[in-house]
Design an enzyme around this catalytic site. Structure first.
Site, mmCIF file in Angstrom:
data_model
loop_
_atom_site.group_PDB
_atom_site.id
_atom_site.type_symbol
_atom_site.label_atom_id
_atom_site.label_comp_id
_atom_site.label_asym_id
_atom_site.label_seq_id
_atom_site.Cartn_x
_atom_site.Cartn_y
_atom_site.Cartn_z
ATOM 1 N N CYS A 176 0.817 -1.207 0.000
ATOM 2 C CA CYS A 176 0.000 0.000 0.000
ATOM 3 C C CYS A 176 0.851 1.257 0.000
ATOM 4 C CB CYS A 176 -0.856 0.064 1.264
ATOM 5 S SG CYS A 176 -1.945 -1.313 1.539
ATOM 6 N N CYS A 220 -2.810 4.901 2.849
ATOM 7 C CA CYS A 220 -3.929 3.968 2.693
ATOM 8 C C CYS A 220 -4.728 3.829 3.987
ATOM 9 C CB CYS A 220 -3.423 2.594 2.262
ATOM 10 S SG CYS A 220 -4.751 1.414 1.900
ATOM 11 N N CYS A 246 -2.586 -3.027 -3.497
ATOM 12 C CA CYS A 246 -3.817 -2.871 -2.717
ATOM 13 C C CYS A 246 -4.940 -2.372 -3.622
ATOM 14 C CB CYS A 246 -3.568 -1.867 -1.597
ATOM 15 S SG CYS A 246 -5.017 -1.422 -0.627
ATOM 16 N N CYS A 295 -6.059 1.623 -2.233
ATOM 17 C CA CYS A 295 -5.270 2.818 -2.549
ATOM 18 C C CYS A 295 -4.635 2.786 -3.926
ATOM 19 C CB CYS A 295 -4.203 3.055 -1.483
ATOM 20 S SG CYS A 295 -2.924 1.775 -1.396
#
Length: 58
Positions: free
Chosen positions: A23, A27, A53, A56
């Protein structure tokens, strides 16, 4: 990562060992700090077997 500060986006990525994702620092995901590994580049995280992810989209 803990403060979710967008100023750090692009400087590093945090990868979560238990979920296999990585991430941006901003995030909204809240992994346990002891399960996190940090990478400087997105490619480095991908090469180590992590996927991006879906929240994000790093």
């Amino acid at each position: 990562m803990l403060s979710k500060d967008k100023d750090f986006d692009g400087l590093f990525y945090n990868a979560v060992r238990t979920t296999g994702i990585f991430c941006k620092p901003s995030c909204s995901a809240n992994p346990r700090p002891d399960n996190v590994t940090f990478y400087i580049t997105r490619d480095e995280a991908l090469k180590n077997g992590y996927r991006a992810c879906k929240r994000c989209k790093p």
